[in-house]
Design an enzyme around this catalytic site. Structure first.
Site, PDB file in Angstrom:
ATOM      1  CG  ASP A 283      -2.034  -1.204   1.215  1.00  0.00           C
ATOM      2  OD1 ASP A 283      -2.137  -1.555   0.086  1.00  0.00           O
ATOM      3  OD2 ASP A 283      -2.176  -1.643   2.328  1.00  0.00           O
ATOM      4  CE  LYS A 284       0.204   8.964  -0.900  1.00  0.00           C
ATOM      5  NZ  LYS A 284      -0.621   9.724  -0.933  1.00  0.00           N
TER       6      LYS A 284
END
Length: 320
Positions: free
Chosen positions: A148-149
């Site tokens: 995830d970011k």
């Protein structure tokens, strides 16, 4: 089993299945076994109409191949990437001609998507590794798995199709180990009050919020192993190990258990105590262990904790 593969043109192969094939086999598995293409790439080619069996278009990856079948496989020239190579610094943990292992910082998106057309890890990789353009499609070249970011840590990226296929197979077979460190808000208790446990809860899209994932009865199987590393008052440092790899798996499972990842803006409750050190959730892909797809050597890479994560740990240790 013997079979004949002949090249009609540079990108067209005719495969004649030997009559000693003892039982029917799924076409995607058969072609992945007998060509240099990954199974996911073959499935894409089937969906796009580039595979025929006995002069009939194949449109289902589950179609069965039988002895004596004639398969035509077209591999179209790689579509030029709309992406641009960007000189974005990479923290490289390991690299050779087959793969590269990087320590992704929090805040860096892995591949282009809506709202993130550039400035991604893929843009950086294209500048660093010129050979990625034909692997795993045009938007995710070389990407074997993702983070995830706002999750930092170790990722492996394939430089050729053989490495990509092998690494994905290791993840699917659960022979590649993916270990994370996370700070959760709460005090987890394992079975019989122990310091570890297993979360076995299926995950799928949230029924009302399509941007989120959730534990649902008929979702995809998801298993997370966890072990307490350190108790920090109202917080706990936990080591997680993924047995499966669903979107947001650790974050969803932690929230489901009642101890969401600290600072998680989607599944938890962000607070100033965490946000002054981290931009998002306190989750870090700490260690990745896999077998090298060519040499067979065991490769282990550990990504050091980010500075903000370390500072948060220091503060919580003082308060406990």
């Amino acid at each position: 089993m013997s079979l004949t593969i002949s090249s009609i043109e540079n990108n067209i192969n005719l495969i004649e299945v030997s009559r000693d094939l003892t039982k029917p086999e799924r076409i995607d598995r058969f072609l992945a076994k007998h060509t240099d293409l990954s199974r996911s790439r073959i499935q894409d080619l089937i969906n796009e109409g580039y595979v025929t069996v006995n002069d009939v278009n194949c449109n289902n990856k589950k179609d069965l191949i039988k002895a004596g079948d004639r398969i035509q496989l077209i591999t179209p020239a790689a579509t030029p990437l709309d992406l641009i190579a960007q000189e974005i610094p990479l923290d490289i943990l390991y690299e050779d001609e087959h793969l590269i292992v990087i320590n992704k910082p929090a805040g860096l998106v892995v591949h282009p998507a809506a709202g993130h057309s550039d400035g991604t890890l893929v843009n950086a990789l294209l500048a660093h590794c010129k050979e990625l353009s034909g692997i795993n499609g045009t938007q995710r070249p070389g990407i074997v798995h993702r983070l995830d970011k706002d999750t930092s840590g170790v990722m492996v990226v394939a430089k050729n199709d053989r490495a990509h296929q092998d690494l994905q197979a290791q993840i699917q077979a659960k022979t590649a180990r993916r270990e994370y460190l996370g700070i959760v808000r709460g005090v987890p208790k394992g079975q019989l009050g122990g310091e570890s446990g297993v979360i076995d809860a299926a995950i799928s899209r949230h029924r009302s919020d399509r941007k989120k994932m959730a534990v649902v009865e008929n979702g995809r199987k998801a298993i997370t192993h966890w072990q307490i590393k350190e108790r920090l008052g109202n917080y706990t440092l936990i080591k997680f190990e993924l047995e499966t790899g669903r979107t947001h798996q650790i974050r969803v499972h932690s929230a489901y258990m009642g101890w969401a990842i600290a600072g998680d803006p989607v599944y938890g409750h962000p607070n100033k105590e965490v946000s002054q050190y981290l931009s998002g959730q306190a989750l870090h892909a700490w260690r990745l262990t896999f077998t090298h797809p060519v040499s067979g050597e065991l490769i282990e890479n550990i990504a050091p904790l980010p500075e903000g994560f370390e500072k948060l740990l220091t503060v919580l240790r003082r308060k406990r």
